[in-house]
Scaffold this motif. Structure first.
Motif, mmCIF file in Angstrom:
data_model
loop_
_atom_site.group_PDB
_atom_site.id
_atom_site.type_symbol
_atom_site.label_atom_id
_atom_site.label_comp_id
_atom_site.label_asym_id
_atom_site.label_seq_id
_atom_site.Cartn_x
_atom_site.Cartn_y
_atom_site.Cartn_z
ATOM 1 N N ILE A 13 0.882 -1.287 -0.095
ATOM 2 C CA ILE A 13 0.185 -0.050 -0.027
ATOM 3 C C ILE A 13 0.880 1.188 -0.150
ATOM 4 O O ILE A 13 0.595 2.144 -0.530
ATOM 5 N N ALA A 14 1.884 1.241 0.742
ATOM 6 C CA ALA A 14 2.760 2.387 0.882
ATOM 7 C C ALA A 14 3.486 2.610 -0.461
ATOM 8 O O ALA A 14 3.682 3.681 -0.793
ATOM 9 N N MET A 15 3.906 1.743 -0.985
ATOM 10 C CA MET A 15 4.368 1.652 -2.394
ATOM 11 C C MET A 15 3.635 1.917 -3.638
ATOM 12 O O MET A 15 3.938 1.954 -4.624
ATOM 13 N N LYS A 16 2.066 1.776 -3.127
ATOM 14 C CA LYS A 16 1.074 1.843 -3.977
ATOM 15 C C LYS A 16 1.035 1.046 -5.186
ATOM 16 O O LYS A 16 0.710 1.402 -6.374
ATOM 17 N N ILE A 17 1.197 -0.280 -4.749
ATOM 18 C CA ILE A 17 1.160 -1.366 -5.722
ATOM 19 C C ILE A 17 -0.165 -2.102 -5.233
ATOM 20 O O ILE A 17 -0.357 -2.491 -4.105
ATOM 21 N N ASP A 18 -1.030 -2.201 -6.243
ATOM 22 C CA ASP A 18 -2.358 -2.709 -5.774
ATOM 23 C C ASP A 18 -2.694 -4.142 -6.612
ATOM 24 O O ASP A 18 -3.823 -4.510 -6.797
ATOM 25 N N HIS A 19 -1.678 -4.738 -7.005
ATOM 26 C CA HIS A 19 -1.738 -5.941 -7.785
ATOM 27 C C HIS A 19 -0.916 -7.203 -7.234
ATOM 28 O O HIS A 19 0.046 -6.777 -6.243
ATOM 29 N N GLU A 20 -1.030 -8.224 -7.447
ATOM 30 C CA GLU A 20 -0.285 -9.412 -7.075
ATOM 31 C C GLU A 20 0.902 -10.104 -8.118
ATOM 32 O O GLU A 20 1.398 -11.090 -8.042
ATOM 33 N N ASP A 21 0.843 -9.286 -9.113
ATOM 34 C CA ASP A 21 1.791 -9.677 -10.409
ATOM 35 C C ASP A 21 3.136 -9.926 -10.144
ATOM 36 O O ASP A 21 3.770 -10.860 -10.617
ATOM 37 N N ASP A 22 3.630 -9.243 -9.378
ATOM 38 C CA ASP A 22 5.084 -9.189 -9.041
ATOM 39 C C ASP A 22 5.570 -9.006 -7.734
ATOM 40 O O ASP A 22 6.311 -8.424 -7.042
ATOM 41 N N ASP A 23 4.714 -9.857 -6.703
ATOM 42 C CA ASP A 23 4.906 -9.895 -5.160
ATOM 43 C C ASP A 23 6.454 -10.263 -4.956
ATOM 44 O O ASP A 23 7.009 -9.459 -4.029
ATOM 45 N N GLY A 24 6.930 -10.920 -5.893
ATOM 46 C CA GLY A 24 8.687 -11.397 -5.479
ATOM 47 C C GLY A 24 9.305 -10.200 -5.743
ATOM 48 O O GLY A 24 10.446 -9.960 -5.150
ATOM 49 N N GLY A 25 9.298 -9.383 -6.862
ATOM 50 C CA GLY A 25 9.829 -8.217 -7.124
ATOM 51 C C GLY A 25 9.669 -7.242 -6.101
ATOM 52 O O GLY A 25 10.679 -6.584 -5.602
ATOM 53 N N VAL A 26 8.481 -6.953 -5.306
ATOM 54 C CA VAL A 26 8.111 -6.145 -4.361
ATOM 55 C C VAL A 26 9.140 -6.564 -3.001
ATOM 56 O O VAL A 26 9.874 -5.951 -2.480
ATOM 57 N N LYS A 27 8.977 -7.836 -3.025
ATOM 58 C CA LYS A 27 9.753 -8.409 -1.687
ATOM 59 C C LYS A 27 11.420 -8.314 -1.947
ATOM 60 O O LYS A 27 12.012 -7.804 -1.034
#
Length: 116
Positions: A13-27
């Motif tokens: 939410i803080a990064m304004k990412i509202d999809h799960e397509d790239d959860d690995g990249g976010v982590k």
């Protein structure tokens, strides 16, 4: 300090990412940002990152800023062209937060109660 497992949705939410397509990249971006921030401030006083003070919110802000930049740009710098070539600079907001945190880290005493 934010935890990638416990606080993952808050981080997105803080990064304004509202999809799960790239959860690995976010982590990856978040984990790299934590390492960058701790490397910039210091690693010897682990309790510094777990205090119950507003300092932790500054740490979280720096980590989110860096993670967001890593995720969006895959870089921690801003590039601009000059007559002498390309200049790479850290973002001013991140740099000023890190400078403040370095000063706080320097005077932090491991084992003392730092509530606040």
């Amino acid at each position: 300090m934010l935890n990638i497992e416990k606080d993952f949705e808050e981080i997105k939410i803080a990064m304004k990412i509202d999809h799960e397509d790239d959860d690995g990249g976010v982590k990856r971006a978040f984990i790299s940002a934590v390492a960058t921030v701790k490397g910039a401030i210091g690693r010897d006083k682990s309790a510094f990152y777990d205090q119950d003070t507003d300092i932790v919110e500054l740490i979280n802000t720096a980590v989110i800023m860096m993670a967001n930049h890593y995720y969006d740009a895959a870089s921690a710098t801003i590039e601009s062209s000059t007559a002498n070539g390309t200049l790479r600079e850290y973002d001013l907001g991140y740099t000023s937060i890190i400078s403040l945190l370095k000063a706080e880290y320097k005077v932090f005493k491991e084992g003392e109660t730092n509530g606040g």
